[in-house]
Design an enzyme around this catalytic site. Sequence first.
Site, short mmCIF file in Angstrom:
data_model
loop_
_atom_site.label_atom_id
_atom_site.label_comp_id
_atom_site.label_asym_id
_atom_site.label_seq_id
_atom_site.Cartn_x
_atom_site.Cartn_y
_atom_site.Cartn_z
N CYS A 174 5.68 -2.39 7.92
CA CYS A 174 6.11 -1.09 8.44
C CYS A 174 5.89 -0.99 9.95
CB CYS A 174 5.39 0.03 7.71
SG CYS A 174 5.84 0.11 5.96
N CYS A 185 1.49 -8.22 4.79
CA CYS A 185 1.11 -6.82 4.65
C CYS A 185 -0.34 -6.62 4.24
CB CYS A 185 2.04 -6.14 3.65
SG CYS A 185 3.75 -6.06 4.25
N SER A 199 -4.85 4.87 5.48
CA SER A 199 -3.81 3.97 5.94
C SER A 199 -3.85 3.89 7.46
CB SER A 199 -2.45 4.49 5.50
OG SER A 199 -1.40 3.91 6.23
N ASP A 215 0.82 -1.21 0.00
CA ASP A 215 0.00 0.00 0.00
C ASP A 215 0.85 1.26 0.00
OD1 ASP A 215 -2.15 -1.67 0.05
OD2 ASP A 215 -3.17 -0.68 1.71
#
Length: 554
Positions: free
Chosen positions: A189, A119, A468, A78
Amino acid sequence: MRSKKMTGGLEKAPHRSLLYATGLTREELDRPLIGVCNAANEIIPGHIHLDTITRAVKDGIRLAGGVPIEFPAIGVCDGIAMNHEGMKMSLPSREIIADSVEIMATAHPFDALVCIPNCDKIVPGMLMAILRLNIPAIIVSGGPMLPGNKKTTDLITVFEGVGRVKAGTMTEDELTELEMSACPTCGSCAGMFTANSMNCLSESIGLALPGNGTIPAVMSGRVRLAKQAGMRVMDLLEKDIKPRDIVTEKSVHNAVTMDMALGCSTNTVLHLPALFREAGLDLNLDVFNEISRKTPNLCKLSPAGGHYIQDLNEAGGIPAVMSELRKRDLLHLDVMTVTGKTLGENLDELHAANVNPEVIRPIDNPYSEEGGIAILYGNLAEQGCCVKQSAVAPAMMRNTGTARCFDSEEACVESILGGEIKPGDVLVVRYEGPRGGPGMREMLTPTSAIAGMGLGESVALITDGRFSGGTRGAAIGHISPEAAAGGLIGLVRDGDQIEIDIPARKIELLVDEATLEQRRAEWKPVVKEVTSPLLRRYARLVTSAATGAVYENR
């Protein structure tokens, strides 16, 4: 064994011949065949090391007497897909991943499955698949990335750095140095973004082993966890424990409770209803509010605060958060998990305890008495919308501002970075919903630009798109019904006043009904040219964000 559909009996001689062509032996065909879905690729940082995790899973399966058979899955990063047409592919990929795992495990009837995601949409897609298939299965992720620059930076720091450069508080050379150092390792992340939210919740609902959500990607403990997952799936097969034996109404409650305590991504409001739906369980938006009202927020990880998933792991991980919630009887401890034991038994066996009250607040001293996510309703969102309230500045919890309307994310970003947005504005980004986008893009670029330019405590953004998990600020997404479906967000005009009251769970367009009726009569939807056959098909099939943006049942 399920695999005997392709290996057993005289009539399956041709099938066996093809399996022998892959190098399998007669002895292996007499053993359980375990599908291993590996999402490894060379473009997603969270996936570049998944071959290592997959080898460990396969070692664990062999140690326990099974035969692992690997197959792939697609994935979208993303972060890399952000702020261009590629983001329209992200949410649709969830359904494709779920469908492809179902296809592989049905066409080649494995006895059990181990799914290895890391992810964004890959984790929920695989969870949806194993609940749909309902054969013994376990999830083991690749683990989170370490933060950069001595635990001070992550991907969001870079996104916000763009706004800082535009605002003159950072130089381009400083940004270049930051982009080289903020994401220092493989892994998902480093903050409580969507990937880590879903990996933590996979553990919370019992479909992954303790540690799945938080052990860093680069740690040897992650490899050992993968081996243990391979061994555990063989035990699940022997005991015939299936995903829907684990995922029950009580699991739904536990998942949302942990979501609120951890301060997870608002994308969980899309993914949890979608995956529970595969188990025949209903999770509507009112449940999120009901549980949020009574579940304290115990963690403020990036972007809501200065801690990272590595810190959460060192503080005791998901079991430590559960140990705090246990003190108020907020979890159902009698639910089954992939360990073959109940959640309560797992916590007892692990001696789960919070070892860092700065990272995991004690339950008698939470960040707030309410959970990380709130669902708002009002004339602007009759079916609901959501906000990560744990990442909203106190000054923006109650706010009335002036609408600035944009019919695409790009137009909004151009206006922000062009210095056209002022304190008190409410940015309205529409025609970015599941159908209108199509694909329901994330709005991390505009929200990061708002924060980077120092407007995070004075400007709100509302959208029928989504955000996000790295978004912070008064960012309200999933406005339903969306503009393309005739939602009121499509009737907002520049200069209108919008009232946002997060504690009261309210969002209202302050325009009288007579004016709105006139606008409805004049309204013509913005119709975007969609050249992708995939996205045209998605737009026809997808439902509202309020129901998880799943496909219609027909």
